[in-house]
Design a protein around this motif. Structure first.
Motif, PDB file in Angstrom:
ATOM      1  N   ALA A 139       0.771  -1.200   0.134  1.00 27.25           N
ATOM      2  CA  ALA A 139       0.033  -0.067   0.006  1.00 27.25           C
ATOM      3  C   ALA A 139       1.004   1.195  -0.192  1.00 27.25           C
ATOM      4  N   LYS A 185       0.873   3.478   2.433  1.00 26.96           N
ATOM      5  CA  LYS A 185       1.365   3.903   3.634  1.00 26.96           C
ATOM      6  C   LYS A 185       3.108   3.933   3.848  1.00 26.96           C
ATOM      7  N   GLN A 194      -2.310  -1.465   9.664  1.00 24.85           N
ATOM      8  CA  GLN A 194      -1.650  -1.211   8.135  1.00 24.85           C
ATOM      9  C   GLN A 194      -0.622  -0.243   8.465  1.00 24.85           C
ATOM     10  N   SER A 197      -1.754   9.489   8.701  1.00 26.88           N
ATOM     11  CA  SER A 197      -2.496  10.136   7.762  1.00 26.88           C
ATOM     12  C   SER A 197      -1.997  11.533   7.720  1.00 26.88           C
ATOM     13  N   CYS A 223      -9.586   7.163  -2.843  1.00 26.12           N
ATOM     14  CA  CYS A 223     -10.383   6.947  -1.653  1.00 26.12           C
ATOM     15  C   CYS A 223      -9.909   8.080  -0.521  1.00 26.12           C
ATOM     16  N   VAL A 224     -10.864   8.280   0.458  1.00 25.04           N
ATOM     17  CA  VAL A 224     -10.655   9.188   1.481  1.00 25.04           C
ATOM     18  C   VAL A 224     -11.114   8.553   2.905  1.00 25.04           C
ATOM     19  N   GLY A 225      -9.835   8.152   3.806  1.00 26.35           N
ATOM     20  CA  GLY A 225     -10.010   7.827   4.985  1.00 26.35           C
ATOM     21  C   GLY A 225      -9.554   9.296   5.970  1.00 26.35           C
ATOM     22  N   GLY A 239      -7.059  10.620   4.415  1.00 23.64           N
ATOM     23  CA  GLY A 239      -7.196  11.385   3.361  1.00 23.64           C
ATOM     24  C   GLY A 239      -5.455  11.738   2.792  1.00 23.64           C
ATOM     25  N   ASN A 284      -3.567   8.960   0.880  1.00 22.33           N
ATOM     26  CA  ASN A 284      -3.483   8.574  -0.480  1.00 22.33           C
ATOM     27  C   ASN A 284      -4.039   9.547  -1.375  1.00 22.33           C
ATOM     28  N   GLY A 316      -9.436   0.743   6.826  1.00 21.06           N
ATOM     29  CA  GLY A 316      -8.684   1.848   6.677  1.00 21.06           C
ATOM     30  C   GLY A 316      -9.630   3.301   6.403  1.00 21.06           C
ATOM     31  N   LEU A 317     -10.760   3.133   6.217  1.00 21.89           N
ATOM     32  CA  LEU A 317     -11.488   4.434   5.819  1.00 21.89           C
ATOM     33  C   LEU A 317     -12.490   4.816   7.086  1.00 21.89           C
ATOM     34  N   ALA A 353      -7.569  -3.590  -2.434  1.00 16.75           N
ATOM     35  CA  ALA A 353      -7.950  -3.255  -0.883  1.00 16.75           C
ATOM     36  C   ALA A 353      -9.431  -2.776  -0.985  1.00 16.75           C
ATOM     37  N   SER A 356      -9.394   1.105  -1.576  1.00 14.26           N
ATOM     38  CA  SER A 356      -9.245   1.443  -2.933  1.00 14.26           C
ATOM     39  C   SER A 356     -10.798   1.165  -3.734  1.00 14.26           C
ATOM     40  N   SER A 371      -4.698   2.333  -4.029  1.00 18.91           N
ATOM     41  CA  SER A 371      -4.001   2.551  -2.818  1.00 18.91           C
ATOM     42  C   SER A 371      -3.212   1.382  -2.140  1.00 18.91           C
ATOM     43  N   GLY A 372      -4.055   0.140  -2.369  1.00 19.73           N
ATOM     44  CA  GLY A 372      -3.151  -1.010  -1.703  1.00 19.73           C
ATOM     45  C   GLY A 372      -4.042  -2.347  -2.352  1.00 19.73           C
ATOM     46  N   LYS A 377      -5.085  -8.513   2.078  1.00 19.65           N
ATOM     47  CA  LYS A 377      -5.530  -8.234   3.775  1.00 19.65           C
ATOM     48  C   LYS A 377      -6.956  -8.224   4.024  1.00 19.65           C
TER      49      LYS A 377
END
Ligand SMILES: *Cc1c(COP(=O)(O)O)cnc(C)c1O
Length: 391
Positions: free
Chosen positions: A82, A84, A111, A187, A227-229, A231, A233, A300-301, A345, A348, A373-374, A378
């Motif tokens: 990913a 990260k 992660q 993040s 995608c935004v967790g 934010g 990525n 992750g989100l 992921a 993603s 993103s990943g 997992k």
């Protein structure tokens, strides 16, 4: 723009005891990261250890099916699977230049803990990871990975025993041990300078994608999606494209199970302005300012806040934020697996689901670049459980 702010968002809403290490970090960032020596060292690690540049892949079959050009920025191919690792290797290197001997980090699903433990092992730093007690049980395999990499995992029993409590615990630890410790935040959130630091380290994603796309097509994409967790990525993917207004930027949040008012993580789409973990941003909170629980099928989100720069890009109208449900993300996961042979992921898969939803609405000549993103290995257990429930 006021230092440490993105428009009205960001800032440093930190207790007095946290100010000295934050100021030390800000100073070190400005002094060390701009030097050619640091850039060269980081560049070497990104190329030979992380495996950059990651591929920009044109999905021939999916493009054919959807009726427009679909491209994937393959962060799933980076070491540890990913984006990260871009952040943790950069922060670990900075910590080392600052003379620190230890990294402390928070992790939700594990992660970021694994990525931090990896960077710590690489650079010979001690590593302590705070993880909500609830998450320690749910994500036992990631606890094992961290321990095999030489990190110590400390369960956090306070609050909801999840990510936001782990962040609080890691910040407290940093206050107590600031002399030898760097707090490696996962993040683009938290007090200044973290949102800026994490963006700078993740911006390599969008820089590469822009160059790769231009080399292949001679132009820029029409849309860039991530995608935004928290934010990271997404801001890393967007940053190089922000000065090009002809490129639409779309962040995709988790609508969870789709029922309004509960069980989601759609902070920018539905949240209100407030302070969480030291930054002014959009939050899921009650009118009285109590943080609401978040939810997403994608671990992750699952965070009730979001990076302040996204709140700013939204306020400016420069980026648009939408949300997709758990089921839409799951369907996108399956579709990519079957048409392109890639297990994405679940995080993603949210970005992918948005793009799939555009089918039939765009001209054939349009190109959409999605940050993958990943990788999805997992998430196999979650996917299997969700599929058996829907049967
Ligand atoms: C952690 C994670 C995310 C969400 O974090 P951001 O900071 O929003 O990028 C997204 N995708 C993957 C694969 C992750 O591991």
């Amino acid at each position: 723009m006021k230092k440490g702010y993105f428009g009205d968002f960001g800032g440093r809403f930190a207790p007095e005891l946290l100010m000295p290490p934050l100021l030390e970090l800000e100073e070190a960032m400005e002094r060390i990261m701009s030097t050619p020596a640091f850039g060269q060292e980081l560049g070497n690690l990104l190329e030979h250890y992380v495996g950059r540049p990651t591929a920009l892949y044109h999905c021939a079959r999916l493009s054919e099916e959807l009726g427009f050009g679909v491209w994937l920025k393959r962060e799933d191919l980076a070491h540890t699977g990913a984006h990260k690792i871009n952040n943790t290797v950069g922060q670990a290197l900075l910590a080392k230049h600052m003379g620190k001997t230890k990294l402390v980090a928070e992790t939700g699903a594990g992660q970021h803990g694994v990525a931090t433990a990896t960077a710590a092992a690489l650079l010979g730093l001690e590593c302590l990871v705070y993880m909500g007690a609830e998450d320690v049980v749910r994500q036992a395999h990631n606890v094992q990975r961290m321990e095999l990499l030489g990190a110590r995992v400390q369960p956090v029993e306070s609050g909801s025993r999840t990510l936001k409590d782990a962040i609080n615990a890691a910040m407290r630890h940093w206050i107590a041990e600031q002399e030898q410790t760097h707090y490696c935040l996962g993040s683009a959130v938290g007090p200044h300078p973290f949102p800026l630091l994490v963006r700078e380290l993740q911006a390599v994603i969008g820089r590469e994608a822009l160059e790769q796309f231009r080399r292949r097509t001679g132009s820029l994409p029409d849309r860039v999606v991530a995608c935004v967790g928290g934010g990271s990525n997404a801001i890393g993917m967007f940053h190089a494209f922000v000065p090009h207004p002809e490129v639409a930027l779309i962040g995709v949040e988790a609508a969870g199970d789709g029922s309004p008012g509960c069980c989601h993580s759609a902070t920018l789409s539905t949240g209100t302005t407030g302070v969480l973990h030291g930054t002014m941003t959009k939050l899921l909170q009650t009118p009285e300012g109590q943080i609401l629980p978040s939810h997403s099928l994608a671990p992750g989100l699952d965070y009730p806040g979001v990076g302040p720069e996204h709140a700013h890009l939204q306020a400016l109208g420069r980026a648009e934020y939408v949300s997709v449900t758990d089921n839409q993300a799951l369907a996108a996961f399956m579709r990519l697996a079957r048409t392109e042979g890639i297990l994405a992921a679940l995080e993603s898969s949210h970005a992918l689901a948005y793009a799939i939803g555009l089918a039939g609405t765009l001209p054939e000549t349009e190109n959409v670049v999605i940050c993958l993103s990943g990788r999805g290995d997992k998430d196999l257990e979650i996917v299997r459980a969700a599929l058996s429930k829907s049967e």
